[in-house]
Design a protein around this motif. Structure first.
Motif, PDB file in Angstrom:
ATOM      1  N   HIS A   1       0.848  -1.138  -0.102  1.00  0.00           N
ATOM      2  CA  HIS A   1      -0.197   0.228   0.047  1.00  0.00           C
ATOM      3  C   HIS A   1       1.056   1.286   0.065  1.00  0.00           C
ATOM      4  O   HIS A   1       1.822   1.466   0.908  1.00  0.00           O
ATOM      5  CB  HIS A   1      -0.947  -0.017   1.314  1.00  0.00           C
ATOM      6  CG  HIS A   1      -2.080  -1.197   1.241  1.00  0.00           C
ATOM      7  ND1 HIS A   1      -3.107  -1.010   0.728  1.00  0.00           N
ATOM      8  CD2 HIS A   1      -1.590  -2.328   1.791  1.00  0.00           C
ATOM      9  CE1 HIS A   1      -3.945  -2.171   0.946  1.00  0.00           C
ATOM     10  NE2 HIS A   1      -2.765  -2.979   1.508  1.00  0.00           N
ATOM     11  N   PRO A   2       0.713   2.076  -1.081  1.00  0.00           N
ATOM     12  CA  PRO A   2       1.684   3.425  -1.088  1.00  0.00           C
ATOM     13  C   PRO A   2       1.312   4.046   0.282  1.00  0.00           C
ATOM     14  O   PRO A   2       0.284   4.373   0.659  1.00  0.00           O
ATOM     15  CB  PRO A   2       1.129   3.849  -2.504  1.00  0.00           C
ATOM     16  CG  PRO A   2       0.420   3.022  -3.235  1.00  0.00           C
ATOM     17  CD  PRO A   2      -0.251   2.080  -2.062  1.00  0.00           C
ATOM     18  N   LEU A   3       2.356   4.635   0.894  1.00  0.00           N
ATOM     19  CA  LEU A   3       2.151   5.565   1.843  1.00  0.00           C
ATOM     20  C   LEU A   3       1.640   6.806   1.629  1.00  0.00           C
ATOM     21  O   LEU A   3       1.983   7.573   0.549  1.00  0.00           O
ATOM     22  CB  LEU A   3       3.481   5.872   2.613  1.00  0.00           C
ATOM     23  CG  LEU A   3       3.661   6.717   3.785  1.00  0.00           C
ATOM     24  CD1 LEU A   3       2.759   6.171   4.983  1.00  0.00           C
ATOM     25  CD2 LEU A   3       5.107   6.864   4.179  1.00  0.00           C
ATOM     26  N   THR A   4       0.574   7.112   2.235  1.00  0.00           N
ATOM     27  CA  THR A   4      -0.251   8.515   1.683  1.00  0.00           C
ATOM     28  C   THR A   4       0.212   9.645   2.702  1.00  0.00           C
ATOM     29  O   THR A   4       0.196   9.232   4.078  1.00  0.00           O
ATOM     30  CB  THR A   4      -1.833   8.305   1.811  1.00  0.00           C
ATOM     31  OG1 THR A   4      -2.358   7.080   1.051  1.00  0.00           O
ATOM     32  CG2 THR A   4      -2.617   9.541   1.715  1.00  0.00           C
ATOM     33  N   LYS A   5       0.560  10.643   2.151  1.00  0.00           N
ATOM     34  CA  LYS A   5       0.741  11.812   3.062  1.00  0.00           C
ATOM     35  C   LYS A   5      -0.091  12.842   2.667  1.00  0.00           C
ATOM     36  O   LYS A   5      -0.353  13.318   1.702  1.00  0.00           O
ATOM     37  CB  LYS A   5       2.463  12.322   2.565  1.00  0.00           C
ATOM     38  CG  LYS A   5       3.208  11.473   2.901  1.00  0.00           C
ATOM     39  CD  LYS A   5       4.824  11.715   2.450  1.00  0.00           C
ATOM     40  CE  LYS A   5       5.955  10.651   3.198  1.00  0.00           C
ATOM     41  NZ  LYS A   5       7.378  11.364   2.776  1.00  0.00           N
ATOM     42  N   LEU A   6      -0.534  13.376   3.713  1.00  0.00           N
ATOM     43  CA  LEU A   6      -1.701  14.531   3.570  1.00  0.00           C
ATOM     44  C   LEU A   6      -0.975  15.892   3.886  1.00  0.00           C
ATOM     45  O   LEU A   6      -0.464  16.026   4.805  1.00  0.00           O
ATOM     46  CB  LEU A   6      -2.891  14.077   4.635  1.00  0.00           C
ATOM     47  CG  LEU A   6      -3.755  12.976   4.155  1.00  0.00           C
ATOM     48  CD1 LEU A   6      -4.922  12.982   5.279  1.00  0.00           C
ATOM     49  CD2 LEU A   6      -4.122  12.857   2.896  1.00  0.00           C
ATOM     50  N   GLU A   7      -1.329  16.782   2.912  1.00  0.00           N
ATOM     51  CA  GLU A   7      -0.794  18.008   3.097  1.00  0.00           C
ATOM     52  C   GLU A   7      -1.543  18.814   4.182  1.00  0.00           C
ATOM     53  O   GLU A   7      -2.692  18.772   4.676  1.00  0.00           O
ATOM     54  CB  GLU A   7      -1.172  19.017   1.743  1.00  0.00           C
ATOM     55  CG  GLU A   7      -0.541  20.287   1.770  1.00  0.00           C
ATOM     56  CD  GLU A   7      -0.621  21.038   0.312  1.00  0.00           C
ATOM     57  OE1 GLU A   7      -0.356  22.290   0.466  1.00  0.00           O
ATOM     58  OE2 GLU A   7      -1.178  20.296  -0.565  1.00  0.00           O
ATOM     59  N   CYS A   8      -0.559  19.775   5.068  1.00  0.00           N
ATOM     60  CA  CYS A   8      -1.096  20.534   5.829  1.00  0.00           C
ATOM     61  C   CYS A   8      -1.476  21.863   5.512  1.00  0.00           C
ATOM     62  O   CYS A   8      -0.570  22.619   4.788  1.00  0.00           O
ATOM     63  CB  CYS A   8      -0.065  20.589   7.071  1.00  0.00           C
ATOM     64  SG  CYS A   8       0.450  19.125   7.644  1.00  0.00           S
ATOM     65  N   GLU A   9      -2.433  22.338   5.665  1.00  0.00           N
ATOM     66  CA  GLU A   9      -2.844  23.684   5.375  1.00  0.00           C
ATOM     67  C   GLU A   9      -2.511  24.936   6.279  1.00  0.00           C
ATOM     68  O   GLU A   9      -2.586  24.692   7.632  1.00  0.00           O
ATOM     69  CB  GLU A   9      -4.513  23.906   5.171  1.00  0.00           C
ATOM     70  CG  GLU A   9      -5.138  22.555   4.266  1.00  0.00           C
ATOM     71  CD  GLU A   9      -4.660  22.763   2.786  1.00  0.00           C
ATOM     72  OE1 GLU A   9      -4.285  23.707   2.279  1.00  0.00           O
ATOM     73  OE2 GLU A   9      -5.074  21.896   2.185  1.00  0.00           O
ATOM     74  N   MET A  10      -2.418  25.950   5.730  1.00  0.00           N
ATOM     75  CA  MET A  10      -1.980  27.050   6.808  1.00  0.00           C
ATOM     76  C   MET A  10      -3.213  27.872   7.045  1.00  0.00           C
ATOM     77  O   MET A  10      -4.026  28.229   6.080  1.00  0.00           O
ATOM     78  CB  MET A  10      -0.805  27.989   5.793  1.00  0.00           C
ATOM     79  CG  MET A  10      -0.350  29.033   6.925  1.00  0.00           C
ATOM     80  SD  MET A  10       1.014  30.185   5.659  1.00  0.00           S
ATOM     81  CE  MET A  10      -0.310  31.003   4.813  1.00  0.00           C
ATOM     82  N   VAL A  11      -3.325  28.206   8.280  1.00  0.00           N
ATOM     83  CA  VAL A  11      -4.488  28.994   8.767  1.00  0.00           C
ATOM     84  C   VAL A  11      -3.684  30.448   8.944  1.00  0.00           C
ATOM     85  O   VAL A  11      -3.007  30.770  10.052  1.00  0.00           O
ATOM     86  CB  VAL A  11      -5.001  28.552   9.993  1.00  0.00           C
ATOM     87  CG1 VAL A  11      -6.259  29.389  10.581  1.00  0.00           C
ATOM     88  CG2 VAL A  11      -5.591  27.130   9.718  1.00  0.00           C
ATOM     89  N   GLU A  12      -4.355  31.481   8.309  1.00  0.00           N
ATOM     90  CA  GLU A  12      -3.765  32.678   8.071  1.00  0.00           C
ATOM     91  C   GLU A  12      -4.172  33.767   9.249  1.00  0.00           C
ATOM     92  O   GLU A  12      -5.569  33.743   9.218  1.00  0.00           O
ATOM     93  CB  GLU A  12      -3.854  33.438   6.850  1.00  0.00           C
ATOM     94  CG  GLU A  12      -3.103  32.758   5.732  1.00  0.00           C
ATOM     95  CD  GLU A  12      -3.589  33.552   4.456  1.00  0.00           C
ATOM     96  OE1 GLU A  12      -3.617  34.596   4.472  1.00  0.00           O
ATOM     97  OE2 GLU A  12      -3.078  32.674   3.432  1.00  0.00           O
ATOM     98  N   ARG A  13      -3.598  34.234  10.132  1.00  0.00           N
ATOM     99  CA  ARG A  13      -3.892  35.186  11.127  1.00  0.00           C
ATOM    100  C   ARG A  13      -3.160  36.462  11.214  1.00  0.00           C
ATOM    101  O   ARG A  13      -2.901  36.885   9.905  1.00  0.00           O
ATOM    102  CB  ARG A  13      -3.970  34.234  12.508  1.00  0.00           C
ATOM    103  CG  ARG A  13      -5.054  33.289  12.672  1.00  0.00           C
ATOM    104  CD  ARG A  13      -5.206  32.792  13.976  1.00  0.00           C
ATOM    105  NE  ARG A  13      -6.167  31.585  14.171  1.00  0.00           N
ATOM    106  CZ  ARG A  13      -5.785  30.347  14.105  1.00  0.00           C
ATOM    107  NH1 ARG A  13      -4.608  30.169  14.264  1.00  0.00           N
ATOM    108  NH2 ARG A  13      -6.605  29.340  13.908  1.00  0.00           N
TER     109      ARG A  13
END
Length: 368
Positions: A343-355
């Motif tokens: 099973h290919p290792l899945t990497k999920l992108e982290c989103e930036m929360v702008e303040r």
């Protein structure tokens, strides 16, 4: 993965949810300025707790503005019933209380199964070599539909023998095995470190420091690689003096910031590799009489609850914990399975929360 795009709106003191990300109750709470528990009560029309009409309206307005859509529980036809998984899902984690990430991942699983009707059972093993196999055996004896094997810190693991020998579907969350026998999902920390650093570069900073976590941890090494990649992509030099090791705690962020600001040529921006170290960074800067972000810009990581209550509210990377929980359920119901397949290792992108903790450096003009 089935996702809902959220609108990229800026909410004063709260931030902007950037990019592609399924809108959650956590997002709504951040925008509405209330707790996630309150959002849950309001959206589920639970009247056992008295909540003011003003708060209810604020929650509904936030949900509407973010494009929140509640998943309706499907009513399968006879031909479709075979695709549904019977039985509870076991969520087994090494440590639940060490950080909010494990709780958020569990919450992601809970959100995803609302449309399936499955129960989710939770157990903490605390890395105890005697307790872990007993816990796993108990769930297998109960006939669970699947086991989610989760870790609080991203790392390679040796999957317990009992899981390697069972016929129950097993999913690895925030960890992975060397042989990739089991579906596994982790955050993309290299991409996250790149995004955080690049946000500071795009604002005009060229003297950017980072306060790292403990280097033996994959998340810390990955975020540092992303930091270096972003500097290289912008043709900025990598300076060892601008990289200071921390230990994820506020006190290390405080002392690291003191070290950085004592340099002959101190940084104009600091990338703290978690929000708790950013708390210490804020304290140190304010004690020095430095204004955030006018004197020094700061960005954090994890998007902990504290980030939106800091002064100014902290720009932070939203660790994909809930998304990882949802991914597991999606794979259980719709993903390819097979005992002998890789099973290919899945990497999920982290989103930036702008303040409000990032601004152009003094004497510098914004790009463009």
């Amino acid at each position: 993965m089935v996702e809902v795009k959220s609108e990229s709106k800026r909410h004063k003191g709260v931030g902007k949810i950037s990019g592609r990300q399924r809108v959650t109750m956590h997002d709504i709470a951040r925008v509405a300025g209330c707790s996630q528990a309150t959002v849950s009560l309001v959206l589920n029309n639970n009247e056992s707790v008295k909540i003011s009409e003003q708060t209810r309206e604020r929650v509904f307005e936030a949900a509407k503005s973010l494009g929140y859509r509640r998943a309706a529980r499907p009513t399968p036809s006879v031909s479709e019933k075979s695709s549904f998984i019977n039985g509870p899902i076991a969520f087994v984690v090494d440590n639940l209380a060490a950080s909010p990430e494990s709780v958020n991942a569990f919450d992601g699983v809970m959100q995803a199964v609302k449309s399936t009707g499955n129960l989710v059972l939770l157990a903490e093993t605390q890395n105890d070599p005697d307790l872990e196999p007993k816990t796993l055996q108990h769930f297998l004896d109960q006939g669970v539909a699947a086991i989610v094997y989760a870790c609080v810190f991203t790392r390679e693991v040796e999957v317990p023998q009992i899981l390697q020998e069972c016929n129950t579907p097993v999913f690895l969350l925030n960890c992975f095995s060397e042989n990739l026998r089991f579906p596994a999902v982790i955050p993309s920390d290299i991409a996250g470190g790149h995004t955080a650093t690049n946000a500071l570069i795009n604002t005009g900073h060229t003297r950017i420091a980072t306060i790292t976590g403990e280097p033996f941890m994959q998340c810390a090494s990955g975020r540092t690689v992303g930091y270096r990649n972003a500097l290289a992509s912008a043709d900025l030099p990598y300076c060892e003096e601008l990289v200071v090791e921390g230990n994820w705690l506020p006190s290390s962020g405080y002392s690291a910031t003191q070290t950085l600001m004592a340099l002959p040529n101190p940084p104009t921006a600091i990338f703290c590799q978690n929000d708790r170290m950013a708390v210490g960074c804020y304290e140190a800067l304010k004690e020095m009489g430095k204004s955030i972000p006018n004197d020094v810009s700061v960005i954090g990581y994890d998007d902990d609850e504290i980030a939106r209550h800091m002064s100014p509210p902290l720009t932070s990377m939203n660790l994909a914990s809930r998304a990882m929980g949802r991914w597991v359920v999606e794979q259980l119901f719709h993903g390819p399975m097979g005992e002998n397949r890789r099973h290919p290792l899945t990497k999920l992108e982290c989103e930036m929360v702008e303040r409000d903790s990032i601004a152009p450096p003094r004497m510098a003009k914004p790009p463009g």
